[in-house]
Design an enzyme around this catalytic site. Structure first.
Site, mmCIF file in Angstrom:
data_model
loop_
_atom_site.group_PDB
_atom_site.id
_atom_site.type_symbol
_atom_site.label_atom_id
_atom_site.label_comp_id
_atom_site.label_asym_id
_atom_site.label_seq_id
_atom_site.Cartn_x
_atom_site.Cartn_y
_atom_site.Cartn_z
ATOM 1 N N TRP A 47 0.836 -1.200 0.000
ATOM 2 C CA TRP A 47 0.000 0.000 0.000
ATOM 3 C C TRP A 47 0.877 1.260 0.000
ATOM 4 O O TRP A 47 0.533 2.279 -0.605
ATOM 5 C CB TRP A 47 -0.903 -0.007 1.249
ATOM 6 N N HIS A 48 2.036 1.161 0.666
ATOM 7 C CA HIS A 48 2.900 2.335 0.746
ATOM 8 C C HIS A 48 3.550 2.666 -0.592
ATOM 9 O O HIS A 48 3.961 3.796 -0.820
ATOM 10 C CB HIS A 48 3.990 2.119 1.799
ATOM 11 N N GLY A 49 3.689 1.675 -1.457
ATOM 12 C CA GLY A 49 4.286 1.966 -2.746
ATOM 13 C C GLY A 49 4.727 0.694 -3.441
ATOM 14 O O GLY A 49 4.817 -0.371 -2.833
ATOM 15 N N PHE B 78 2.725 8.590 -0.660
ATOM 16 C CA PHE B 78 1.924 7.367 -0.623
ATOM 17 C C PHE B 78 0.496 7.649 -1.055
ATOM 18 O O PHE B 78 -0.337 6.822 -0.992
ATOM 19 C CB PHE B 78 1.943 6.751 0.784
#
Lengths: 181, 469
Positions: B325-327, B469
């Site tokens: 989800w962060h990248g 993000f």
């Protein structure tokens, strides 16, 4: 139906009945990511919704001596013992107006720096000119001196080195008269 | 438009004045907030305002269709799946398309394919992970009958509301929509807490996070192989403090700004480095994300309903996806895998700990947990997997003397850590004191505080870490 959360500041007991010297630690805001297994007596949840709803709500601390306890938002404060006037909007507006005025008088450098960063247009040129005039006026009577002195002192501290370390590079902002500097 | 800038300050004062002067009409008040939020978002890239609006309308529409099919479970589920898939497709395209194509290209090259693939350069819209998750949670909550359907205006405003738009906290419909339905009231307590949070966030971001980033962390992570062991150690601890001061500062300011407009946001941080287990850490760090992952992913994967093996698998999958989800980067996957593994190990340890073995002393639990988190942050921050390994290896083998870390930077790391050991409700206590004071004194004090912060901060304002993000 929403998951159970505690709101407000009421606890099971009155604040006055608690010891004043030992406020309890803030409870976690949410349930653990790693959900505990249901208690043996509880029915095993069959669905996701059931699982969320059957997760035991954590024990929340009782209010401390000031009435502070876990709430659903950090901005929820307990009611004061002596009721305050219902003038929150007026109070907040006055605070912000005084703050803005204070910064306008004592921090014209920041205003000038901001004006110089605007996209060059005819209108913004007037903003730059006005901010320059204001800066000159406040600097002329020494209103920028406190912030400059504090800045020099702080950057000097930041440039301190351990014995044997190379000296810090000169800080361009220290001796600069550039806008925003 | 960054929070700790004069441009944002002037923008906010204008919105504050406009919304409170329209107190008589809640609808117009919300319209002003919505237009202001679009302007705020458009300051980054006007093209993506349309995406934000489309995403809001889409989630509102899908939710209406789920509600309209009440009693027809299959149709409700179909619309839920359609809603979730479209949200994930939007997120996937903007965030993971480039990464995915690069992996395909690497695979083809390793199989002997010699031509390069045409890979579009996709610009990542700021905050897309946050507003997409917010939209998805609304659709799922509607399906689960955990929240009521919102009007189009409320739904689009929920997703666009500028204080939380680009970096959270992830505010759910069930929390904010009921607040949108009535004209809010600003109490002295809310205002005092809002102002205190904004000032405190400004201090953490402008002084501690910015100094540590520019003077220490960025340099140590840029080329770890060129740094000495003491600098790398200080860089690792420095990043732990920087990311906390940076992200929690954003949250504090977001909560404070919303409070001044009359809205209550949920908690997002609670002294995370005080955690004595990783499970405890996730109750204290980015709470709105960890509870989102728990309610919509972990529970949907089976949670604790199917035994210990499934529970551990669910934990691992949740954290791996939480990392992604962060990248789109293998480093985030490794970060998620580390957290997932340790969470699973903690769970197994609690289950199978031999009888008679006492739990770890609290202080030891805190130290171990913090250093597991610290190890994770190295992968989180490093530019590549090799760079992270070089960083960790350098800590033990580089030797040398400190060239980057200075007495003041060391002091800042210590100060950043001590925030975690402040008495509970410290900020609330400050706000309670402030609310009973005369406005003029609070205004002067606040002005002085901001003046001091402005004099001490380094040149310029770096974007918040979580903006990416």
């Amino acid at each position: 139906m929403a998951r159970k959360t505690t709101t407000g500041t009421t606890g099971g007991k009155k604040p006055a009945t608690r010891k004043r010297s030992a406020p309890k630690a803030a409870a976690p805001e949410t349930l653990p990511l790693d959900l505990p297994a249901p208690a043996p007596s509880a029915p095993t949840p069959e669905t996701a919704t059931q699982e969320i709803e059957t997760v035991p709500v954590e024990t929340q601390p009782l209010p401390d001596s000031l009435g502070l306890t876990h709430t659903s938002s950090p901005v929820d404060l307990p009611e004061p013992a002596v009721p305050l006037p219902h003038d929150g909007l007026k109070w907040a507006t006055t605070v912000m107006a005084v703050t803005a005025l204070f910064l306008l008088v004592f921090n014209a450098t920041a205003l000038r720096g901001w004006a110089y960063e605007l996209t060059p247009t005819d209108t913004n040129a007037k903003v730059v000119s006005a901010s320059e005039t204001w800066y000159d006026l406040t600097a002329g009577i020494g209103l920028n001196k406190p912030v400059d002195a504090l800045h020099h002192w702080w950057r000097g501290n930041m440039n301190l080195r351990f014995p044997g370390q190379e000296a810090a590079a000169p800080d361009v902002r220290l001796d600069s008269d550039q806008p925003g500097g | 438009m960054l929070f700790p800038t004069l441009s944002f300050g002037l923008f906010f004062l204008l919105i504050y004045a406009a919304t409170w002067s329209l107190k008589a009409s809640n609808e117009w008040r919300k319209i002003i907030l919505l237009v202001a939020s679009w302007y705020f978002y458009g300051a980054w890239d006007t093209r993506f305002v349309a995406l934000l609006i489309a995403s809001g309308v889409l989630n509102w529409g899908v939710a209406r269709l789920i509600v309209a099919n009440e009693g027809r479970d299959r149709a409700r589920k179909t619309w839920l799946v359609i809603g979730v898939v479209i949200n994930l497709a939007i997120l996937g395209f903007f965030k993971y398309y480039g990464f995915f194509m690069e992996q395909v290209e690497h695979l083809l090259h390793s199989l002997g394919w010699e031509r390069d693939l045409y890979i579009m350069q996709v610009v990542l819209p700021v905050g897309i992970s946050f507003f997409t998750f917010q939209g998805m949670s609304y659709v799922i909550d509607i399906y689960r009958r955990k929240t009521e359907a919102a009007s189009l205006l409320d739904m689009v405003l929920l997703m666009s509301f500028f204080p939380h738009l680009v970096a959270g906290p992830i505010v759910r419909a069930s929390h904010l929509i009921p607040q949108f339905r009535k004209v809010p009231e600003l109490t002295r307590g809310m205002a005092a807490m809002g102002l205190a949070l904004i000032a405190w966030g400004l201090f953490k971001k402008a002084i501690i996070a910015s100094e540590l980033a520019t003077q220490l962390v960025d340099q140590t992570f840029f080329d770890p192989s060129a740094q000495s062991s003491p600098d790398l150690i200080a860089g690792a601890y420095g990043y732990a403090v920087q990311i906390y001061c940076d992200f929690s500062a954003y949250t504090d300011m977001a909560v404070g700004l919303a409070a001044l407009l009359g809205y209550r946001f949920p908690h997002n941080f609670n002294q995370p480095y005080r955690a004595n287990s990783l499970q405890d850490f996730w109750r204290r760090w980015h709470i709105s994300l960890s509870s989102w992952l728990r309610d919509y992913l972990y529970v949907s994967l089976g949670g604790s309903r199917h035994g210990l093996t499934r529970l551990c698998l669910a934990l691992m999958t949740t954290m791996l996806l939480g990392g992604l989800w962060h990248g789109a980067s293998w480093n985030f996957v490794i970060w998620g895998a580390l957290h997932g593994s340790v969470l699973a190990i903690e769970r197994l340890w609690r289950e199978f700990r031999p009888k008679g073995w006492k739990p770890l002393p609290n202080i030891l639990g805190i130290i171990i947990t913090f250093h597991i988190v610290l190890l994770g942050w190295i992968f989180f921050r490093a530019q590549s997997f090799d760079s992270a390994l070089a960083f960790i290896g350098g800590i033990f083998t580089a030797g040398g003397t400190a060239a980057l870390v200075t007495p003041m930077l060391l002091l800042m790391i210590l100060v950043g850590m001590t925030f975690h050991y402040a008495p509970p409700y410290t900020m609330q206590r400050v706000a309670m004191r402030l609310r009973s004071m005369k406005a003029i004194w609070v205004g002067l004090g606040l002005g002085l505080f901001i003046l001091v912060v402005d004099a001490m901060r380094p040149e310029g304002v770096a974007p918040f870490i979580y903006y990416q993000f």
